[in-house]
Scaffold this motif. Structure first.
Motif, PDB file in Angstrom:
ATOM      1  N   MET A   1       0.845  -1.174   0.000  1.00 42.76           N
ATOM      2  CA  MET A   1       0.000   0.000   0.000  1.00 42.76           C
ATOM      3  C   MET A   1       0.890   1.237   0.000  1.00 42.76           C
ATOM      4  O   MET A   1       1.841   1.332   0.747  1.00 42.76           O
ATOM      5  CB  MET A   1      -0.894  -0.011   1.236  1.00 42.76           C
ATOM      6  N   VAL A   2       0.551   2.202  -0.849  1.00 45.29           N
ATOM      7  CA  VAL A   2       1.275   3.469  -0.862  1.00 45.29           C
ATOM      8  C   VAL A   2       0.970   4.166   0.451  1.00 45.29           C
ATOM      9  O   VAL A   2      -0.181   4.400   0.776  1.00 45.29           O
ATOM     10  CB  VAL A   2       0.836   4.342  -2.055  1.00 45.29           C
ATOM     11  N   ASP A  69      -2.998   7.380   1.982  1.00 43.95           N
ATOM     12  CA  ASP A  69      -3.418   6.509   3.085  1.00 43.95           C
ATOM     13  C   ASP A  69      -4.102   7.388   4.122  1.00 43.95           C
ATOM     14  O   ASP A  69      -3.697   8.530   4.331  1.00 43.95           O
ATOM     15  CB  ASP A  69      -2.185   5.815   3.676  1.00 43.95           C
ATOM     16  N   THR A 104       6.082   3.013  -1.115  1.00 45.84           N
ATOM     17  CA  THR A 104       5.201   1.871  -0.902  1.00 45.84           C
ATOM     18  C   THR A 104       5.979   0.709  -0.318  1.00 45.84           C
ATOM     19  O   THR A 104       7.209   0.666  -0.413  1.00 45.84           O
ATOM     20  CB  THR A 104       4.541   1.445  -2.239  1.00 45.84           C
ATOM     21  N   ASP A 110       0.636  -2.357  -5.798  1.00 43.64           N
ATOM     22  CA  ASP A 110       0.115  -1.016  -6.045  1.00 43.64           C
ATOM     23  C   ASP A 110       0.061  -0.712  -7.534  1.00 43.64           C
ATOM     24  O   ASP A 110      -0.912  -0.130  -8.021  1.00 43.64           O
ATOM     25  CB  ASP A 110       0.962   0.034  -5.325  1.00 43.64           C
ATOM     26  N   TYR A 111       1.101  -1.107  -8.262  1.00 42.09           N
ATOM     27  CA  TYR A 111       1.127  -0.904  -9.712  1.00 42.09           C
ATOM     28  C   TYR A 111      -0.060  -1.607 -10.363  1.00 42.09           C
ATOM     29  O   TYR A 111      -0.784  -1.010 -11.172  1.00 42.09           O
ATOM     30  CB  TYR A 111       2.459  -1.423 -10.277  1.00 42.09           C
ATOM     31  N   MET A 114      -3.438   0.144  -9.345  1.00 40.82           N
ATOM     32  CA  MET A 114      -3.582   1.466  -9.960  1.00 40.82           C
ATOM     33  C   MET A 114      -3.784   1.345 -11.470  1.00 40.82           C
ATOM     34  O   MET A 114      -4.602   2.051 -12.052  1.00 40.82           O
ATOM     35  CB  MET A 114      -2.366   2.332  -9.624  1.00 40.82           C
ATOM     36  N   VAL A 146       6.205   6.153  -7.915  1.00 39.11           N
ATOM     37  CA  VAL A 146       5.978   5.226  -6.811  1.00 39.11           C
ATOM     38  C   VAL A 146       7.306   4.525  -6.594  1.00 39.11           C
ATOM     39  O   VAL A 146       7.956   4.088  -7.552  1.00 39.11           O
ATOM     40  CB  VAL A 146       4.871   4.186  -7.145  1.00 39.11           C
TER      41      VAL A 146
END
Length: 150
Positions: A1-2, A69, A104, A110-111, A114, A146
């Motif tokens: 998670m970012v 977040d 992250t 996440d990539y 997203m 990121v």
């Protein structure tokens, strides 16, 4: 998670920390936008950020902030470009460089998440000095990264 922002370069941070008497922390980064509602929808629905504030102070000032977040101390304020100069900077306020970097703990997850929501990336996560990284642009063309540290 970012989960975090890295908003200034390491060398700049070194200069601030070791040559000043104060330990500065960044709490708000402003991003100029054409339309606050359009930007809010993009940052929340597409990037997956949390809406932190959406407040109106009088008829001319709306304070909208988002963060990757809900526990982030640093937020992005989405600022409506009002003047001709501000409007000319929408999507270009970092001069073609990375405006902000998000840290992250799982860049691949996440990539994928997203990308599935429609984020436009410059490539796939790859090895960069100190970890893995990938760039993306927001709905106005601002460049972001990121980064997952080693």
């Amino acid at each position: 998670m970012v989960t975090a922002f890295v908003a200034i370069s390491q060398s700049y941070w070194f200069r601030i920390r070791y040559f000043c008497r104060y330990d500065y922390q960044n709490n708000t980064d402003s991003v100029l936008v054409r339309d606050v509602d359009e930007a809010k929808a993009y940052y929340v629905d597409v990037l997956g950020f949390f809406l932190v504030n959406d407040l109106t102070f009088g008829k001319d000032w709306r304070y909208v902030t988002v963060a990757p977040d809900e526990t982030n101390e640093t937020v992005i304020e989405l600022v409506k470009a009002e003047t001709e100069v501000q409007r000319s900077l929408v999507g270009k306020q970092s001069g073609g460089q990375v405006l902000l970097m998000f840290q992250t703990d799982d860049i691949e997850a996440d990539y994928a998440a997203m990308k599935k929501r429609g984020v436009r990336f410059s490539g796939k996560p790859q090895a960069v000095p100190g970890g893995r990284g990938v760039g993306f642009v927001d709905c106005y063309g601002n460049n972001f990264d990121v980064f997952q540290p080693d």
